[in-house]
Design an enzyme around this catalytic site. Structure first.
Site: not given
Ligand code: GLC
Length: 438
Positions: A33, A81, A166, A198, A357-358, A401
């Site tokens: 990523w 994934y 996200d 999530r 999550y966010w 995380e």
């Molecule tokens: C999730 C996070 C993103 C991150 C990815 C891989 O999608 O929201 O910010 O880059 O995971 O860790």
């Protein structure tokens, strides 16, 4: 404690290393990523500089011919994934490279990271800086020439995954206006972690809908800018672009790249002129998002609202009000220190969810960026508080995380969520403890 944790952090990086690059986390994120690799490279910088270099070189193999740098590079095969390379199908774009990638990007942290690696290593990495500077310059060139339709120095993102945050509630207003098809999803994330931590299935259908639209336009930036229902100027994304401009300007000067430095300075000045005026909300005392499609501000505060401190965007008076309203006995810390800094979404909002999550939890990379922003303005005490909250969370729970920000939890409740042995949590722990004086 610190040295034992530091050994464990190295083990996390070592365990996620895949012969040339580092995955964010086994199972959940099995590829490379973009912004993860920036943070991870910095962590490797404290352990093994050769790995840091390989990390960035590998990521750049995914660069498109127009300078665009995708958010995922699929070097390897993995079935764990969704959406994988077949869904993205970026070969529809004439710009796509031979290496398989996704078709959207992520917050541009790399220019900043390269400057920080230079801080750590000095002249011994000059050759490496010279090697990758052109690719990073081309990425910034892409942003300013393809994603700034009004020439305001504020680039747009066209997908929520580009923000890095996200499922922040900020996007709810965009999803409310979309009538995405009810795709049958082949989600894998919810096989690895609790679905209640999530994004929801409906949100995922919107995410996939955007991908399907971009595919139907062969990832053409002009069509995306004309038609994408998601077209946002995001304060985190633009602040990182500016901070990375600064990094590249400094490194470009060391390398004698006069033309590139002059161009970066022009773009940077343009960003600086419009950023505060367009994205600062005096009522909420923080930076918000601008929806270019709907011509409106999205008036909500998230941890991204504070990242402009990192790029020196707010005038001093605004910086003071941001910190006192939110971070120093304010909304995000809680007046009596109810929350670990820094929740990812406004805890006073009805949309705040400390587990999802966010939409509320603390993320280590955002803490690291805000920490450096606070230091830049001389808010040493709040910065120290944020750093000690960050280290406490990691030392108490491990390299998760994201983390539940509520200080008082019911007994027996564990606050580490999402993937464990998560690379950037480990990498930034190493940076926090190895650079005490920062
Ligand atoms: C999730 C996070 C993103 C991150 C990815 C891989 O999608 O929201 O910010 O880059 O995971 O860790």
């Amino acid at each position: 404690m610190r040295s034992e944790m530091s050994d464990r952090a190295r083990e996390v990086l070592e365990g996620n290393w895949q012969d040339g690059f580092t995955i964010p986390c086994k199972g959940l994120y099995p590829f490379q990523w973009n912004w993860d690799s920036g943070f991870i490279a910095l962590g490797w910088g404290h352990v093994n500089m050769e790995r840091a270099k390989q990390e960035l070189r590998s990521l750049l193999k995914g660069q498109w011919s127009n300078g665009f740098l995708p958010h995922i590079v699929f070097h390897n095969e993995a079935e764990t994934y969704f959406p994988g390379p077949g869904v993205w199908d970026v070969s529809r774009s004439a710009n796509a490279p031979a290496t398989r990638t996704s078709g959207i990007t992520q917050p541009p942290v790399l220019g900043y990271v390269l400057e920080q690696l230079y801080e750590i290593s000095g002249e011994s990495i000059t050759d490496f800086v010279r090697e990758i500077f052109p690719a990073l310059y081309r990425w910034h060139h892409y942003f300013y020439t393809h994603r700034d339709p009004h020439q305001e120095g504020l680039v747009y993102i066209c997908h929520n995954w580009e923000a890095g945050t996200d499922n922040t509630p900020v996007w709810d207003a965009i999803w409310a206006g979309l009538d995405s098809p009810e795709y049958q999803l082949n989600r894998r994330d919810t096989q690895h972690v609790d679905a209640s931590n999530r994004p929801s299935n409906r949100e995922y259908q919107h995410y996939i809908h955007l991908v399907e639209l971009f595919k139907s336009w062969n990832y053409d930036d002009v069509q995306i800018a004309d038609k994408s229902p998601f077209l946002i100027q995001d304060p985190l994304f633009n602040a990182l672009l500016m901070r990375s401009n600064e990094g590249l300007i400094r490194l470009g000067q060391l390398l004698g790249k006069e033309a590139e430095v002059a161009q970066l300075q022009r773009w940077h000045a343009l960003s600086k002129t419009h950023f505060h005026e367009k994205l600062y909300c005096p009522n909420q005392k923080g930076y918000v998002y601008y929806d270019l499609r709907g011509n409106r501000r999205l008036n909500a505060l998230s941890s991204s609202s504070f990242v402009p401190l990192l790029a020196g965007v707010p005038p001093t008076a605004a910086a003071d009000e941001i910190v006192s309203a939110h971070l120093d006995s304010g909304t995000f810390s809680g007046v009596s220190g109810d929350f670990y800094l820094c929740p990812s979404f406004d805890p006073s909002s009805p949309f705040f969810d400390p587990k999802r999550y966010w939409r509320g939890p603390v993320w280590i990379n955002l803490n690291w960026l805000i920490y450096h922003g606070l230091r830049r303005y001389g808010f040493t005490e709040v910065a120290d508080k944020l750093k000690s909250d960050t280290l406490d969370l990691l030392e108490e729970c491990g390299f998760y995380e994201y983390f539940d920000p509520r200080r008082n939890l019911e007994p027996g409740h564990f606050r580490g969520y999402g993937g464990n042995h998560f690379s950037w949590s480990a990498a930034l722990y190493l940076d926090f403890i190895n650079r005490q004086t920062l």
